[in-house]
Motif scaffolding. Structure first.
Motif, PDB file in Angstrom:
ATOM      1  N   SER A 139      -9.813  -0.040  -1.781  1.00 33.97           N
ATOM      2  CA  SER A 139     -10.263   1.187  -2.451  1.00 33.97           C
ATOM      3  C   SER A 139     -11.448   0.870  -3.357  1.00 33.97           C
ATOM      4  CB  SER A 139      -9.124   1.780  -3.275  1.00 33.97           C
ATOM      5  OG  SER A 139      -8.668   0.837  -4.240  1.00 33.97           O
ATOM      6  N   ASP A 140     -12.106   1.912  -3.808  1.00 32.82           N
ATOM      7  CA  ASP A 140     -13.260   1.728  -4.685  1.00 32.82           C
ATOM      8  C   ASP A 140     -12.846   1.050  -5.990  1.00 32.82           C
ATOM      9  OD1 ASP A 140     -14.800   3.050  -2.814  1.00 32.82           O
ATOM     10  OD2 ASP A 140     -14.541   5.009  -3.779  1.00 32.82           O
ATOM     11  N   ASP A 141     -13.778   0.342  -6.593  1.00 32.79           N
ATOM     12  CA  ASP A 141     -13.506  -0.257  -7.897  1.00 32.79           C
ATOM     13  C   ASP A 141     -13.228   0.842  -8.911  1.00 32.79           C
ATOM     14  OD1 ASP A 141     -13.881  -2.846  -6.977  1.00 32.79           O
ATOM     15  OD2 ASP A 141     -16.015  -2.866  -7.505  1.00 32.79           O
ATOM     16  N   PRO A 142     -12.254   0.641  -9.792  1.00 30.57           N
ATOM     17  CA  PRO A 142     -11.962   1.658 -10.808  1.00 30.57           C
ATOM     18  C   PRO A 142     -13.179   1.909 -11.702  1.00 30.57           C
ATOM     19  CG  PRO A 142     -10.216   0.010 -10.718  1.00 30.57           C
ATOM     20  CD  PRO A 142     -11.346  -0.524  -9.896  1.00 30.57           C
ATOM     21  N   LYS A 143     -13.349   3.167 -12.082  1.00 35.77           N
ATOM     22  CA  LYS A 143     -14.453   3.543 -12.964  1.00 35.77           C
ATOM     23  C   LYS A 143     -13.929   3.728 -14.390  1.00 35.77           C
ATOM     24  CE  LYS A 143     -15.432   6.884 -10.016  1.00 35.77           C
ATOM     25  NZ  LYS A 143     -14.853   6.435  -8.745  1.00 35.77           N
ATOM     26  N   LEU A 163      -4.571   2.643  -4.245  1.00 39.90           N
ATOM     27  CA  LEU A 163      -4.033   1.910  -3.109  1.00 39.90           C
ATOM     28  C   LEU A 163      -5.110   1.741  -2.041  1.00 39.90           C
ATOM     29  CD1 LEU A 163      -0.560   3.661  -2.799  1.00 39.90           C
ATOM     30  CD2 LEU A 163      -1.084   1.479  -3.926  1.00 39.90           C
ATOM     31  N   ARG A 164      -4.880   0.815  -1.126  1.00 41.79           N
ATOM     32  CA  ARG A 164      -5.842   0.567  -0.056  1.00 41.79           C
ATOM     33  C   ARG A 164      -5.969   1.795   0.858  1.00 41.79           C
ATOM     34  NH1 ARG A 164      -7.584  -4.549   0.422  1.00 41.79           N
ATOM     35  NH2 ARG A 164      -8.105  -4.296   2.624  1.00 41.79           N
ATOM     36  N   LYS A 165      -7.132   1.926   1.487  1.00 36.59           N
ATOM     37  CA  LYS A 165      -7.400   3.069   2.357  1.00 36.59           C
ATOM     38  C   LYS A 165      -7.069   2.706   3.800  1.00 36.59           C
ATOM     39  CE  LYS A 165     -11.224   4.682  -0.563  1.00 36.59           C
ATOM     40  NZ  LYS A 165     -12.688   4.972  -0.602  1.00 36.59           N
ATOM     41  N   LEU A 166      -6.356   3.581   4.466  1.00 38.01           N
ATOM     42  CA  LEU A 166      -5.949   3.337   5.852  1.00 38.01           C
ATOM     43  C   LEU A 166      -7.098   3.614   6.822  1.00 38.01           C
ATOM     44  CD1 LEU A 166      -2.490   5.147   5.794  1.00 38.01           C
ATOM     45  CD2 LEU A 166      -2.928   2.709   5.415  1.00 38.01           C
ATOM     46  N   LEU A 167      -7.207   2.768   7.838  1.00 39.55           N
ATOM     47  CA  LEU A 167      -8.125   3.027   8.952  1.00 39.55           C
ATOM     48  C   LEU A 167      -7.333   3.833   9.981  1.00 39.55           C
ATOM     49  CD1 LEU A 167      -9.763  -0.521   9.219  1.00 39.55           C
ATOM     50  CD2 LEU A 167     -10.705   1.526   8.128  1.00 39.55           C
ATOM     51  N   TYR A 215       5.237   3.456   8.237  1.00 36.19           N
ATOM     52  CA  TYR A 215       4.736   2.167   7.725  1.00 36.19           C
ATOM     53  C   TYR A 215       3.477   2.340   6.863  1.00 36.19           C
ATOM     54  CZ  TYR A 215       7.936  -0.443  10.719  1.00 36.19           C
ATOM     55  OH  TYR A 215       9.075  -0.965  11.305  1.00 36.19           O
ATOM     56  N   TYR A 216       2.923   3.543   6.841  1.00 35.80           N
ATOM     57  CA  TYR A 216       1.644   3.743   6.160  1.00 35.80           C
ATOM     58  C   TYR A 216       1.717   3.404   4.676  1.00 35.80           C
ATOM     59  CZ  TYR A 216      -0.436   6.136  10.226  1.00 35.80           C
ATOM     60  OH  TYR A 216      -0.952   6.436  11.467  1.00 35.80           O
ATOM     61  N   SER A 217       2.828   3.776   4.049  1.00 33.07           N
ATOM     62  CA  SER A 217       2.967   3.521   2.617  1.00 33.07           C
ATOM     63  C   SER A 217       2.899   2.032   2.315  1.00 33.07           C
ATOM     64  CB  SER A 217       4.285   4.115   2.110  1.00 33.07           C
ATOM     65  OG  SER A 217       4.457   3.831   0.738  1.00 33.07           O
ATOM     66  N   ALA A 218       3.591   1.226   3.120  1.00 29.51           N
ATOM     67  CA  ALA A 218       3.577  -0.222   2.909  1.00 29.51           C
ATOM     68  C   ALA A 218       2.186  -0.805   3.161  1.00 29.51           C
ATOM     69  CB  ALA A 218       4.612  -0.893   3.816  1.00 29.51           C
ATOM     70  N   LEU A 219       1.500  -0.275   4.151  1.00 26.88           N
ATOM     71  CA  LEU A 219       0.151  -0.750   4.439  1.00 26.88           C
ATOM     72  C   LEU A 219      -0.793  -0.469   3.265  1.00 26.88           C
ATOM     73  CD1 LEU A 219      -0.213   0.397   8.164  1.00 26.88           C
ATOM     74  CD2 LEU A 219       0.027  -1.959   7.342  1.00 26.88           C
ATOM     75  N   LYS A 220      -0.655   0.698   2.670  1.00 23.13           N
ATOM     76  CA  LYS A 220      -1.487   1.027   1.512  1.00 23.13           C
ATOM     77  C   LYS A 220      -1.272   0.041   0.374  1.00 23.13           C
ATOM     78  CE  LYS A 220      -1.838   6.047   2.189  1.00 23.13           C
ATOM     79  NZ  LYS A 220      -1.504   7.369   1.607  1.00 23.13           N
ATOM     80  N   LYS A 221      -0.060  -0.502   0.297  1.00 18.27           N
ATOM     81  CA  LYS A 221       0.267  -1.447  -0.778  1.00 18.27           C
ATOM     82  C   LYS A 221      -0.066  -2.886  -0.422  1.00 18.27           C
ATOM     83  CE  LYS A 221       3.990   1.548  -2.425  1.00 18.27           C
ATOM     84  NZ  LYS A 221       5.459   1.711  -2.593  1.00 18.27           N
ATOM     85  N   GLY A 222      -0.635  -3.096   0.777  1.00 18.72           N
ATOM     86  CA  GLY A 222      -1.108  -4.428   1.133  1.00 18.72           C
ATOM     87  C   GLY A 222      -0.268  -5.193   2.128  1.00 18.72           C
ATOM     88  N   ALA A 223       0.764  -4.589   2.678  1.00 20.47           N
ATOM     89  CA  ALA A 223       1.637  -5.291   3.620  1.00 20.47           C
ATOM     90  C   ALA A 223       0.962  -5.454   4.985  1.00 20.47           C
ATOM     91  CB  ALA A 223       2.948  -4.522   3.783  1.00 20.47           C
ATOM     92  N   THR A 270       3.692  -9.902  17.127  1.00 18.57           N
ATOM     93  CA  THR A 270       2.313 -10.125  16.680  1.00 18.57           C
ATOM     94  C   THR A 270       2.114  -9.551  15.277  1.00 18.57           C
ATOM     95  OG1 THR A 270       1.518  -9.970  18.957  1.00 18.57           O
ATOM     96  CG2 THR A 270      -0.119  -9.696  17.200  1.00 18.57           C
ATOM     97  N   VAL A 271       1.533 -10.390  14.406  1.00 21.55           N
ATOM     98  CA  VAL A 271       1.283  -9.959  13.022  1.00 21.55           C
ATOM     99  C   VAL A 271      -0.153  -9.447  12.917  1.00 21.55           C
ATOM    100  CG1 VAL A 271       1.153 -10.650  10.605  1.00 21.55           C
ATOM    101  CG2 VAL A 271       2.965 -11.578  12.080  1.00 21.55           C
ATOM    102  N   LEU A 272      -0.283  -8.197  12.524  1.00 29.20           N
ATOM    103  CA  LEU A 272      -1.601  -7.600  12.290  1.00 29.20           C
ATOM    104  C   LEU A 272      -1.869  -7.641  10.804  1.00 29.20           C
ATOM    105  CD1 LEU A 272      -1.337  -4.484  14.645  1.00 29.20           C
ATOM    106  CD2 LEU A 272      -2.297  -6.740  15.159  1.00 29.20           C
ATOM    107  N   LYS A 273      -2.889  -8.391  10.420  1.00 26.20           N
ATOM    108  CA  LYS A 273      -3.200  -8.560   9.005  1.00 26.20           C
ATOM    109  C   LYS A 273      -3.633  -7.231   8.383  1.00 26.20           C
ATOM    110  CE  LYS A 273      -2.384 -12.933   8.389  1.00 26.20           C
ATOM    111  NZ  LYS A 273      -1.323 -13.359   7.440  1.00 26.20           N
ATOM    112  N   ASN A 274      -3.243  -7.072   7.127  1.00 28.90           N
ATOM    113  CA  ASN A 274      -3.517  -5.814   6.441  1.00 28.90           C
ATOM    114  C   ASN A 274      -5.005  -5.487   6.390  1.00 28.90           C
ATOM    115  OD1 ASN A 274      -4.113  -4.276   3.659  1.00 28.90           O
ATOM    116  ND2 ASN A 274      -2.072  -3.711   4.380  1.00 28.90           N
ATOM    117  N   ASP A 275      -5.838  -6.513   6.200  1.00 26.48           N
ATOM    118  CA  ASP A 275      -7.270  -6.234   6.039  1.00 26.48           C
ATOM    119  C   ASP A 275      -7.948  -5.833   7.347  1.00 26.48           C
ATOM    120  OD1 ASP A 275      -7.394  -8.672   7.318  1.00 26.48           O
ATOM    121  OD2 ASP A 275      -8.318  -9.738   5.655  1.00 26.48           O
TER     122      ASP A 275
END
Length: 304
Positions: free
Chosen positions: A200-204, A156-160, A173-181, A189-194
């Motif tokens: 996350s790192d590319d899979p090895k 999943l994506r890494k939270l800042l 809301y952290y779980s949804a953010l990790k999934k790209g929401a 105001t909409v804060l974009k996920n990126d």
């Protein structure tokens, strides 16, 4: 996420010059996966602090003794040490008969469930869990033999987190953010996920190519792996012997790595004729410089 490989044995048919026959342990996110289990593997586990209680999956490539003769002893020790959780075993169909016969005649009833998944001569996914997929690699040896290809799942994506805390975004809301929401504030105001997370790192990936002769039929399947382990039983001046025994030379293993675009090559399954291994390493590096020896007790962090 941890993704690292520890070598327990790297000799070929016989233990010699302080080298044991083949066995490896792959640590993926603190879950241990054993690949082949030759005689002496338990001693190597003790030597290098690999705990059998943490191993839940064992993969056997083929039924030549230098790849599985330590298995029944390990299963028995797990039983004697009080294991209760299931153990998953993958290997050629006749492996089940071999294990059951030895347990029967020693009057041993394992106090844990041994779940057996037979492998076939075809490419197939044999394990798919939260962390990894494992598929068989059809190889070319004197008897049915498969390698194993381990691929990490995309994380999943890494939270800042500092930014999330500064913006007072609720933890729920952290779980949804990790999934790209995206996140919508109270004023709309909409804060974009990126802007709140990073990818996350590319899979090895790790490809284990056990005993096999050089054959381009399996090249596509293992293309671009992060780490390729390939048997390199002989120097190339013994190519005829390699062909007769359906093995690979160090030079050929390097050619496999080069042609498949591997990031790094690890060679092993060294013939007992070689007291030192520098010649094998030099031969492989002449074609593929990013080559290392599968030295027993050494741990390789995949992706470094």
């Amino acid at each position: 996420m941890k993704f690292e490989l520890t070598i327990l044995g790297s000799s070929s048919a016989t233990p010699i010059f302080n080298r044991n026959p083949t066995s490896q342990v792959l640590n993926i996110n603190e879950r241990l996966y054993m690949i082949d289990c030759a005689e002496g593997t338990q001693q190597q586990m003790l030597r290098f602090d690999v705990k059998g209680s943490r191993i839940d999956h064992i993969f056997i490539s083929h039924l030549h003794g230098d790849h599985y003769l330590g298995l029944v002893g390990l299963l028995s020790s797990m039983h004697l040490n009080g294991r209760s959780k299931p153990l998953y075993l993958y290997g050629p169909p006749h492996l089940k008969e071999i294990v059951e016969l030895q347990l029967t005649y020693s009057d041993t009833v394992l106090q844990y469930n041994l779940e057996f998944k037979p492998t076939t001569p075809d490419k197939e996914v044999i394990l798919d869990n939260h962390d990894v997929t494992v598929e068989t690699i059809p190889l070319f040896h004197g008897i049915a033999c498969t390698g194993f290809l381990f691929r990490e799942k995309k994380r999943l994506r890494k939270l800042l987190k500092e930014k999330l805390e500064r913006l007072k975004i609720p933890v729920e809301y952290y779980s949804a953010l990790k999934k790209g929401a995206d996140y919508t504030t109270a004023d709309g105001t909409v804060l974009k996920n990126d802007t709140l997370t990073v990818d996350s790192d590319d899979p090895k990936s790790y490809a284990y190519c056990s005993d096999t002769m050089y054959n381009e039929a399996y090249f596509k399947q293992i293309s671009n792996v992060t780490l390729l382990y390939h048997e390199a039983t002989f120097l190339n001046n013994m190519l005829e012997r390699a062909l007769d025994t359906q093995h690979t030379t160090a030079l050929q293993a390097a050619e496999v790595a080069l042609k498949t675009g591997a990031q790094k090559l690890l060679i092993g399954h060294f013939s007992a004729r070689y007291k030192t291994l520098n010649e094998l390493l030099d031969e492989a590096r002449s074609v593929f410089p990013e080559t290392e020896l599968a030295i027993e007790g050494k741990t390789f962090i995949i992706g470094e």
